[in-house]
Design a protein around this motif. Structure first.
Motif, PDB file in Angstrom:
ATOM      1  N   ALA A  11      13.129 -32.457  15.177  1.00 49.54           N
ATOM      2  CA  ALA A  11      14.296 -33.321  15.391  1.00 49.54           C
ATOM      3  C   ALA A  11      14.364 -33.629  16.879  1.00 49.54           C
ATOM      4  O   ALA A  11      14.623 -32.727  17.683  1.00 49.54           O
ATOM      5  N   ASN A  12      14.078 -34.859  17.253  1.00 56.50           N
ATOM      6  CA  ASN A  12      14.082 -35.241  18.670  1.00 56.50           C
ATOM      7  C   ASN A  12      15.411 -35.916  19.001  1.00 56.50           C
ATOM      8  O   ASN A  12      15.631 -37.061  18.620  1.00 56.50           O
ATOM      9  N   TRP A  13      16.246 -35.170  19.713  1.00 59.71           N
ATOM     10  CA  TRP A  13      17.565 -35.703  20.080  1.00 59.71           C
ATOM     11  C   TRP A  13      17.465 -36.794  21.136  1.00 59.71           C
ATOM     12  O   TRP A  13      18.455 -37.432  21.466  1.00 59.71           O
ATOM     13  N   LYS A  14      16.298 -36.946  21.747  1.00 56.90           N
ATOM     14  CA  LYS A  14      16.125 -37.884  22.868  1.00 56.90           C
ATOM     15  C   LYS A  14      17.247 -37.629  23.883  1.00 56.90           C
ATOM     16  O   LYS A  14      17.571 -36.470  24.136  1.00 56.90           O
ATOM     17  N   ALA A  15      17.879 -38.704  24.427  1.00 57.96           N
ATOM     18  CA  ALA A  15      19.002 -38.488  25.356  1.00 57.96           C
ATOM     19  C   ALA A  15      20.244 -39.112  24.738  1.00 57.96           C
ATOM     20  O   ALA A  15      20.993 -39.841  25.388  1.00 57.96           O
ATOM     21  N   GLY A  97       4.096 -36.365  26.725  1.00 58.09           N
ATOM     22  CA  GLY A  97       3.554 -37.713  26.546  1.00 58.09           C
ATOM     23  C   GLY A  97       4.256 -38.542  25.490  1.00 58.09           C
ATOM     24  O   GLY A  97       3.656 -39.455  24.912  1.00 58.09           O
ATOM     25  N   HIS A  98       5.525 -38.258  25.243  1.00 58.09           N
ATOM     26  CA  HIS A  98       6.250 -39.105  24.288  1.00 58.09           C
ATOM     27  C   HIS A  98       6.194 -40.560  24.766  1.00 58.09           C
ATOM     28  O   HIS A  98       6.186 -40.824  25.974  1.00 58.09           O
ATOM     29  N   ARG A  99       6.187 -41.499  23.853  1.00 60.13           N
ATOM     30  CA  ARG A  99       6.056 -42.894  24.257  1.00 60.13           C
ATOM     31  C   ARG A  99       7.161 -43.308  25.219  1.00 60.13           C
ATOM     32  O   ARG A  99       6.979 -44.146  26.089  1.00 60.13           O
ATOM     33  N   ALA A 159       6.669 -48.689  15.103  1.00 59.82           N
ATOM     34  CA  ALA A 159       7.491 -47.975  14.120  1.00 59.82           C
ATOM     35  C   ALA A 159       8.764 -47.436  14.776  1.00 59.82           C
ATOM     36  O   ALA A 159       9.850 -47.471  14.202  1.00 59.82           O
ATOM     37  N   VAL A 160       8.622 -46.941  16.022  1.00 59.71           N
ATOM     38  CA  VAL A 160       9.792 -46.367  16.702  1.00 59.71           C
ATOM     39  C   VAL A 160      10.762 -47.489  17.075  1.00 59.71           C
ATOM     40  O   VAL A 160      11.975 -47.382  16.872  1.00 59.71           O
ATOM     41  N   GLN A 161      10.224 -48.607  17.597  1.00 56.77           N
ATOM     42  CA  GLN A 161      11.097 -49.699  18.030  1.00 56.77           C
ATOM     43  C   GLN A 161      11.801 -50.366  16.858  1.00 56.77           C
ATOM     44  O   GLN A 161      12.992 -50.659  16.913  1.00 56.77           O
ATOM     45  N   LEU A 162      11.054 -50.579  15.785  1.00 55.89           N
ATOM     46  CA  LEU A 162      11.620 -51.324  14.652  1.00 55.89           C
ATOM     47  C   LEU A 162      12.334 -50.416  13.654  1.00 55.89           C
ATOM     48  O   LEU A 162      12.999 -50.896  12.749  1.00 55.89           O
ATOM     49  N   GLU A 163      12.163 -49.091  13.855  1.00 56.77           N
ATOM     50  CA  GLU A 163      12.738 -48.128  12.908  1.00 56.77           C
ATOM     51  C   GLU A 163      12.194 -48.352  11.495  1.00 56.77           C
ATOM     52  O   GLU A 163      12.911 -48.180  10.509  1.00 56.77           O
ATOM     53  N   VAL A 164      10.956 -48.783  11.419  1.00 53.69           N
ATOM     54  CA  VAL A 164      10.307 -48.938  10.111  1.00 53.69           C
ATOM     55  C   VAL A 164       9.040 -48.084  10.145  1.00 53.69           C
ATOM     56  O   VAL A 164       8.140 -48.334  10.962  1.00 53.69           O
ATOM     57  N   GLY A 190       5.531 -39.623  13.836  1.00 47.70           N
ATOM     58  CA  GLY A 190       6.915 -39.962  14.171  1.00 47.70           C
ATOM     59  C   GLY A 190       7.098 -41.456  14.291  1.00 47.70           C
ATOM     60  O   GLY A 190       6.234 -42.154  14.831  1.00 47.70           O
ATOM     61  N   GLY A 191       8.213 -41.941  13.795  1.00 49.75           N
ATOM     62  CA  GLY A 191       8.539 -43.377  13.895  1.00 49.75           C
ATOM     63  C   GLY A 191       9.185 -43.847  12.616  1.00 49.75           C
ATOM     64  O   GLY A 191       8.500 -44.023  11.610  1.00 49.75           O
ATOM     65  N   GLY A 192      10.513 -43.987  12.638  1.00 44.88           N
ATOM     66  CA  GLY A 192      11.217 -44.526  11.469  1.00 44.88           C
ATOM     67  C   GLY A 192      11.308 -43.560  10.298  1.00 44.88           C
ATOM     68  O   GLY A 192      11.545 -43.991   9.166  1.00 44.88           O
ATOM     69  N   VAL A 193      11.138 -42.265  10.547  1.00 46.89           N
ATOM     70  CA  VAL A 193      11.238 -41.301   9.432  1.00 46.89           C
ATOM     71  C   VAL A 193      12.720 -41.144   9.071  1.00 46.89           C
ATOM     72  O   VAL A 193      13.578 -40.986   9.939  1.00 46.89           O
ATOM     73  N   VAL A 210       6.450 -34.085  10.540  1.00 48.88           N
ATOM     74  CA  VAL A 210       6.988 -35.358  11.064  1.00 48.88           C
ATOM     75  C   VAL A 210       7.910 -35.089  12.249  1.00 48.88           C
ATOM     76  O   VAL A 210       8.431 -33.989  12.417  1.00 48.88           O
ATOM     77  N   MET A 211       8.123 -36.161  13.020  1.00 47.31           N
ATOM     78  CA  MET A 211       9.144 -36.151  14.074  1.00 47.31           C
ATOM     79  C   MET A 211      10.212 -37.158  13.692  1.00 47.31           C
ATOM     80  O   MET A 211       9.902 -38.295  13.328  1.00 47.31           O
ATOM     81  N   VAL A 212      11.447 -36.728  13.808  1.00 47.06           N
ATOM     82  CA  VAL A 212      12.575 -37.562  13.399  1.00 47.06           C
ATOM     83  C   VAL A 212      13.425 -37.841  14.635  1.00 47.06           C
ATOM     84  O   VAL A 212      13.829 -36.897  15.321  1.00 47.06           O
ATOM     85  N   GLY A 213      13.698 -39.103  14.934  1.00 44.37           N
ATOM     86  CA  GLY A 213      14.568 -39.456  16.058  1.00 44.37           C
ATOM     87  C   GLY A 213      15.950 -39.822  15.557  1.00 44.37           C
ATOM     88  O   GLY A 213      16.813 -38.968  15.360  1.00 44.37           O
ATOM     89  N   ARG A 214      16.133 -41.090  15.281  1.00 41.66           N
ATOM     90  CA  ARG A 214      17.475 -41.582  14.932  1.00 41.66           C
ATOM     91  C   ARG A 214      18.125 -40.806  13.785  1.00 41.66           C
ATOM     92  O   ARG A 214      19.314 -40.512  13.826  1.00 41.66           O
ATOM     93  N   SER A 215      17.334 -40.448  12.790  1.00 40.85           N
ATOM     94  CA  SER A 215      17.920 -39.808  11.603  1.00 40.85           C
ATOM     95  C   SER A 215      18.269 -38.339  11.795  1.00 40.85           C
ATOM     96  O   SER A 215      18.678 -37.680  10.842  1.00 40.85           O
TER      97      SER A 215
HETATM   98  O1  LIG Z   1      10.316 -41.072  18.778  1.00 37.96           O
HETATM   99  C1  LIG Z   1      10.422 -40.573  17.679  1.00 37.96           C
HETATM  100  C2  LIG Z   1      10.296 -39.142  17.472  1.00 37.96           C
HETATM  101  O2  LIG Z   1      10.092 -38.489  18.660  1.00 37.96           O
HETATM  102  C3  LIG Z   1      10.772 -41.347  16.488  1.00 37.96           C
HETATM  103  O3  LIG Z   1      12.024 -41.896  16.680  1.00 37.96           O
HETATM  104  P1  LIG Z   1      12.735 -42.632  15.460  1.00 37.96           P
HETATM  105  O4  LIG Z   1      12.790 -41.663  14.316  1.00 37.96           O
HETATM  106  O5  LIG Z   1      14.093 -43.023  15.995  1.00 37.96           O
HETATM  107  O6  LIG Z   1      11.875 -43.824  15.134  1.00 37.96           O
END
Ligand SMILES: O=C(CO)COP(=O)(O)O
Length: 230
Positions: A11-15, A97-99, A159-164, A190-193, A210-215
């Protein structure tokens, strides 16, 4: 560390979460989290929250903590840096090295390789995020001994930008590509999971998780997503 049979959900909380939101997130997570057999949940949180998150989740089965970034340098005169060795005992993992750190903080291949080296020497497992375009050069920049302790993650920008999310077949191809490039290291995607696609993606045999951002930002949504894996 992800086992032979087990898989990871990072679970990537980002900022994205304020201190108040973090407290609420952790309160609900501690009340409602139930371990899912064979799944390790890794909370990748901003440095400010590492100690707090570690304290709150240390007693929960199947939950680990990751930094989102560590310094490519050892402790010393590096203003603003977070040396990996200071996190030993608190975080089991760190992202590298996260995008978003490559894009917004202009990390070079050498800096990312340095983060991986510092993480490994501190006993952390680096989760090395890459797209196909940088993968060959990035892996070549990493010491082979460090690579043996590293989990890779395929995190395509679109996938990360479009959330798909990419489809299972595409993810499977990418996982095979990354694995072949790295001598068989575990590969995440990771990307849109989200709750709808996580089961299919976790079912891809070549994938270690998997890596999950927004969700993951809404704790109820994240707990529901974990429940689908039960
Ligand atoms: O960057 C991501 C996981 O580190 C993916 O992010 P999203 O799940 O928001 O696309």
């Amino acid at each position: 560390m992800v086992s032979e049979q087990g898989k990871m959900v990072v679970a990537n909380w980002k900022a994205a979460l304020s201190p108040v939101k973090v407290k609420q997130w952790l309160d609900v997570f501690r009340q409602r989290y139930r371990p899912v057999s064979g799944i390790e949940v890794v909370l990748a949180v901003p440095s400010l929250y590492l100690r707090q998150v570690y304290r709150e989740v240390a007693s929960l089965d199947g939950v680990a903590v990751a930094a989102q970034h560590v310094s490519p340098y050892p402790p010393g005169a590096y203003t603003g840096a977070l040396p990996a060795v200071w996190l030993a005992g608190m975080a089991g993992y760190t992202l590298a090295g996260h995008r978003e750190t490559r894009k917004y903080f202009h990390e070079t291949l050498q800096e990312v390789a340095g983060q991986v080296r510092e993480a490994v020497s501190a006993g952390l497992v680096p989760i090395l995020c890459m797209e196909r375009a940088v993968a060959t050069a990035q892996i070549a920049a990493i010491d082979s001994g460090d690579l043996e302790r590293t989990v890779l993650s395929y995190t395509p920008s679109d996938a990360v930008q479009l959330e798909v999310a990419h489809g299972a077949r595409e993810v499977r191809d990418a996982a095979a590509f990354f694995s072949a490039l790295s001598g068989g290291r575990p590969v995440l995607y990771g990307g849109g999971v989200n709750r709808e696609n996580i089961q299919e993606l976790m079912g891809v045999p070549e994938l270690a998780g998997v890596m999950v951002g927004r969700s993951c930002l809404d704790v109820s949504e994240f707990l529901d997503l974990l429940e689908t894996l039960r």
